[in-house]
Motif scaffolding. Sequence first.
Motif, PDB file in Angstrom:
ATOM      1  N   SER A  12       0.820  -1.206   0.000  1.00 49.77           N
ATOM      2  CA  SER A  12       0.000   0.000   0.000  1.00 49.77           C
ATOM      3  C   SER A  12       0.857   1.261   0.000  1.00 49.77           C
ATOM      4  O   SER A  12       0.391   2.325  -0.280  1.00 49.77           O
ATOM      5  N   HIS A  13       2.100   1.154   0.306  1.00 52.70           N
ATOM      6  CA  HIS A  13       2.964   2.319   0.275  1.00 52.70           C
ATOM      7  C   HIS A  13       3.625   2.520  -1.064  1.00 52.70           C
ATOM      8  O   HIS A  13       4.229   3.543  -1.320  1.00 52.70           O
ATOM      9  N   PRO A  15       3.717   3.072  -5.036  1.00 55.41           N
ATOM     10  CA  PRO A  15       2.815   3.843  -5.850  1.00 55.41           C
ATOM     11  C   PRO A  15       2.080   3.032  -6.889  1.00 55.41           C
ATOM     12  O   PRO A  15       0.994   3.387  -7.313  1.00 55.41           O
ATOM     13  N   LEU A  34       5.038   9.415  -2.393  1.00 57.63           N
ATOM     14  CA  LEU A  34       3.992   9.674  -1.412  1.00 57.63           C
ATOM     15  C   LEU A  34       4.443   9.429   0.010  1.00 57.63           C
ATOM     16  O   LEU A  34       4.374  10.289   0.845  1.00 57.63           O
ATOM     17  N   PHE A  35       4.928   8.261   0.224  1.00 53.73           N
ATOM     18  CA  PHE A  35       5.281   7.933   1.575  1.00 53.73           C
ATOM     19  C   PHE A  35       6.366   8.877   2.061  1.00 53.73           C
ATOM     20  O   PHE A  35       6.433   9.234   3.219  1.00 53.73           O
ATOM     21  N   ASP A  87       1.100   3.051   7.336  1.00 53.73           N
ATOM     22  CA  ASP A  87       0.975   4.477   7.111  1.00 53.73           C
ATOM     23  C   ASP A  87      -0.217   4.963   7.945  1.00 53.73           C
ATOM     24  O   ASP A  87      -1.154   4.220   8.181  1.00 53.73           O
ATOM     25  N   ARG A 104      -2.910   7.936  -1.081  1.00 54.07           N
ATOM     26  CA  ARG A 104      -1.486   8.086  -1.362  1.00 54.07           C
ATOM     27  C   ARG A 104      -1.100   9.533  -1.608  1.00 54.07           C
ATOM     28  O   ARG A 104       0.044   9.920  -1.416  1.00 54.07           O
ATOM     29  N   ASP A 417       2.820  13.933  -5.680  1.00 50.56           N
ATOM     30  CA  ASP A 417       2.803  13.285  -4.369  1.00 50.56           C
ATOM     31  C   ASP A 417       1.891  13.995  -3.396  1.00 50.56           C
ATOM     32  O   ASP A 417       1.373  13.382  -2.476  1.00 50.56           O
ATOM     33  N   GLU A 446      -7.044   7.975  -7.678  1.00 53.20           N
ATOM     34  CA  GLU A 446      -6.188   6.832  -7.348  1.00 53.20           C
ATOM     35  C   GLU A 446      -6.903   5.511  -7.659  1.00 53.20           C
ATOM     36  O   GLU A 446      -6.286   4.555  -8.128  1.00 53.20           O
TER      37      GLU A 446
END
Length: 490
Positions: A12-13, A15, A34-35, A87, A104, A417, A446
């Motif tokens: 999930s982290h 992209p 993103l992360f 996250d 994200r 991001d 997304e």
Amino acid sequence: MAQSLNFFVSTSHSPDFTHSYTKPFPQNPNPNRLFSLTKPPKKPPLILSASTDNSSGFTAVTPEYETANGTSPVAVLADSSPIIEVDAVTEAELKENGFRSTRRTKVVCTIGPVTSGFEELEALAVGGMNVARINMCHGTREWHKSVIEKVRRLNEEKGYAVAVMMDTEGSEIHMGDLGGAPSVKAEDGEVWTFSVRAYESLRPERAITVNYDGFAEDVKVGDELLVDGGMVRFEVIEIDGPDVKCLCTDPGLLLPRANLTFWRDGSLVRERNAMLPTISSKDWLDIDFGIAEGVDFIAVSFVKSAEVINHLKSYIKARSRDGDIAVVAKIESVDSLRNLEEIIQASDGAMVARGDLGAQIPLEQVPLAQQRIVETCRQLNKPVIVASQLLESMIEYPTPTRAEVADVSEAVRQRADALMLSGESAMGQFPDKALTVLRSVSLRIEKWWREEKRREVMDLPDIASSLSDSISEEICNSAAKMGENSIIIL
Ligand SMILES: Nc1ncnc2c1ncn2[C@@H]1O[C@H](COP(=O)(O)OP(=O)(O)OP(=O)(O)O)[C@@H](O)[C@H]1O
Ligand SMILES: CC(=O)C(=O)O
Ligand SMILES: [K+]
Ligand SMILES: [Mg+2]
């Protein structure tokens, strides 16, 4: 069960929603996208409690937060499986989508008079603010300090993970403040005086201070003076010592410390002001303040070259306790576009600062510049924030225009991001609603990306040379495809 959770959480982290077994995904080379804009909370937030009656095997998360005192951000599995870091999910997202739809695209909110109270900041955190931005163009250091303290308190006491970004003033030409007035209207045909004099006490009517000493010497009669990239326009009609008299040709609201540019024969004039340092002496004091307060990001306004970024980074390294303040280059000038690749390479991230950018290049070129900046960041593996006027109409109205929604969607589609709110959250009437729009549009686009991805054929290489190897390879390929599909179903 633990395995599948692990799989979900770790993917999930990333992209592109594919796991590391597959070949690197060509459309997005940034594994940390993103992360990388989310700061781990200093004192971590929430316990996501799992329930075993969830047939999918993933954590079922209760929408209510439980505050964890001193524990790590964890997903606690009921079957005593290993603890896994996740996250942070916002309360609003949990309510809307459950744990399965972690957003994200991060959101940066500029904090201003309407959002600087603890409750207002908490409302933004609940709504999904990832980064609180303080703009050193406005307010006093005491004011900014109190905002930083409140954000830290939210994180520590209530378990949020909101990072703080300090944005420097920079030394481009701008107007002074308006003696405390939030705005002043300039009407068509009025004559205003722009002066390099600092007015002692009371500002005369229709007089504005300009911060750049060379202003009266650099402008010429006939030049066009643009406030905030054209929100208000004037024509220079007379120069009298330090005073420049200007006729308002395009009326509008003058805001405190608004940016000024002057144009001659259709081109931006960059006389001696082009030599102004990117980081002014006031900026250095602000940076010292930011380091002392332990902000997470410093965004540098009007970056011209990579040199200034390198300089700032070594300055921070030498002074900050853990040296981990990230430096974000704001791309908002002709020079920054000229040296784009090297600036981004030197920085920890970039911001497409469309407000000032639109004052320096023709407006119709701004979308292409945005696309180029976002693409360059994707290629160089750097996080990128798209900023300014995303939902400008929401400063006054509770719903965005369709055009604004299309603009936000496009930024997410380009794989920015983060998105940023400026006046919408600093001084608008509907900061929480604006945040909700960014959140829901991001989630929708997304989801569209995931659907697009599903249609893609997975191209897995044939590498086995023996029968037993091909059996292993087939098993691995099937696992990869199943993994891909199950992530998409989520
Ligand atoms: N700390 C603050 N105090 C008062 N007003 C603020 C503050 N921060 C922002 N604002 C208001 O919100 C508006 C938008 O904020 P924003 O941070 O985008 O600034 P800006 O002045 O447009 O410049 P920049 O190019 O640095 O972003 C400002 O013009 C100002 O009116
Ligand atoms: C954010 C900013 O500085 C700009 O848009 O100009
Ligand atoms: K700024
Ligand atoms: Mg700017």
